[in-house]
Design an enzyme around this catalytic site. Structure first.
Site, PDB file in Angstrom:
ATOM      1  N   HIS A  69       0.796  -1.088  -0.049  1.00  0.00           N
ATOM      2  CA  HIS A  69       0.124   0.037   0.013  1.00  0.00           C
ATOM      3  C   HIS A  69       0.897   1.366   0.127  1.00  0.00           C
ATOM      4  CE1 HIS A  69      -4.270  -1.771   1.241  1.00  0.00           C
ATOM      5  NE2 HIS A  69      -3.496  -2.604   0.374  1.00  0.00           N
ATOM      6  N   ASN A  97      -7.195   1.585   4.354  1.00  0.00           N
ATOM      7  CA  ASN A  97      -6.304   1.165   5.389  1.00  0.00           C
ATOM      8  C   ASN A  97      -6.717   1.307   6.710  1.00  0.00           C
ATOM      9  OD1 ASN A  97      -4.166   1.063   3.290  1.00  0.00           O
ATOM     10  ND2 ASN A  97      -3.866   3.223   3.332  1.00  0.00           N
TER      11      ASN A  97
END
Ligand code: HEM
Ligand SMILES: *[C@@H]1O[C@H](CO)[C@@H](O)[C@H](O)[C@H]1NC(C)=O
Length: 331
Positions: A69, A97
């Site tokens: 990410h 997230n």
């Protein structure tokens, strides 16, 4: 011009060239970047990760996904580690997230040890790349050398996350496009998806496949029926517990092996994006090859694809900074 002067000129030109070349070389990632400036930096990260994974093996999955990410949003520049401030919602606080991304405390522990040993030298972006590599190794996966010298980014915006991280509902074409956008191939995408051989997912990432799949069928026909029933029991229709998590590879959840590809072959891939890998004859063939009992060729390919991923959009040389605290941009 006499011979002496010609020789001198040659030497000067040679030195200028050398300085130019070395400054160019410096502005790239290179192996053992910290050998001279912070000897043992990689070992400190490795020991920190090993200890963390030993006391809680779930940590490994958090760190591997965190690196992914980081790299897919603004390059591998440690931007995923930055905290939100008044006026800026950071990447880590995108719903993609938060709350699912975890393991930040391991990066902090490694950073703290490194700052004590050699203050201001080792970037948060490199620490995260090392930690992801060490997490794979800590669960029995392959290990590979990492070129380092990444610098830390100065920007982290939650609004950049959703458009850059592939969604679990993506089909093959969308996944391929998303990885191509980052300079990675479809084969890299298939190889890296193997990281779903560990870790967990929240119900919301796959309930689309269990209930109201489309107007003709309730359940995704690519799902194995027993597996689907198990998922339905864990994630009931309506409002499943938002904290419930399901193992992505229920057979060997803490082993970084190639069993993900058997899962996908036999309808036990958790996401639409996992099962998408068998929706085309060529990609299905790769899934089959990667599922081999010997773990080859996947075990060779995974490190190479991780290296490519870990070098997406890196900052080097004088770009960015070396953050003192991975949570905040230096003031
Ligand atoms: C191919 C496209 C991908 C999609 C659509 C995808 C999607 C997801 C989703 C939705 C989750 C679960 C989040 C949650 O609900 O808690 C997840 C977990 C995870 N992903 Fe991926 N992912 C992809 C590729 C990757 C790659 C390239 C890596 C690393 C190389 C990776 C590593 C992981 C790991 C380790 C977990 C488990 C995290 C944990 O246990 O906390 N994924 N992924
Ligand atoms: C529903 O999904 C099935 C299986 O993927 C597919 O064959 C069918 O065409 C879909 N129906 C609609 C209306 O999209």
């Amino acid at each position: 011009m006499d011979q002496k002067n010609a020789a001198l000129l040659f030497v000067i030109r040679f030195l200028v060239c050398l300085i130019f070349v070395s400054s160019v070389v410096q502005a790239q990632l290179r192996p053992a970047f910290y050998l001279g400036s912070c000897f043992g930096a990689e070992s400190i990260v490795r020991e920190t990760v090993q200890n963390a994974v030993e006391s809680n093996p779930e940590t490994a999955a958090g760190l591997i996904r965190m690196h992914f990410h980081d790299c897919f949003v603004n390059g591998c520049d440690g931007s995923v580690l930055i905290d939100s401030t008044t006026g800026n919602q950071a990447e880590k606080d995108s719903f993609v997230n938060n709350p699912s991304l975890h393991g930040f405390e391991v990066i902090d522990a490694a950073k703290q040890a490194l700052e004590t040993k050699c203050p201001g030298i080792v970037s948060c972006a490199d620490i995260l790349a090392f930690a992801a590599r060490d997490s794979v190794a800590a669960l029995g996966g392959p290990r590979w050398p990492i070129r380092s010298g990444r610098r830390d980014g100065l920007v982290s915006r939650s609004s950049d996350v959703l458009s850059n991280i592939p969604a679990p509902t993506f089909n093959l074409q969308q996944l391929t496009q998303n990885f191509n956008n980052k300079g990675l191939s479809q084969e890299d995408m298939i190889t890296l998806s193997g990281a779903h051989t560990i870790g967990v997912s929240h119900c919301s990432s796959f309930t689309n496949r269990l209930y109201n799949f489309n107007s003709t069928t309730q359940q995704d026909p690519l799902l194995d029926n027993d597996f689907a029933n198990k998922l339905k029991a864990q994630c009931p229709n309506g409002n499943p517990n938002p904290n419930t998590v399901v193992e992505m590879d229920s057979l060997t959840p803490f082993l970084f092996d190639n069993s993900y590809y058997s899962d996908v072959r036999f309808g036990r891939g958790l996401f639409t994006s996992d099962e998408a890998l068998i929706t085309d004859p060529n990609t299905k063939q790769q899934v089959q090859a990667n599922s081999a009992f010997t773990q080859f060729p996947w075990r060779f390919k995974f490190p190479l694809a991780m290296i490519r991923m870990s070098e997406i959009g890196v900052l080097t040389g004088q770009q960015g900074e070396i953050r003192k605290n991975c949570h905040v941009i230096n003031s």
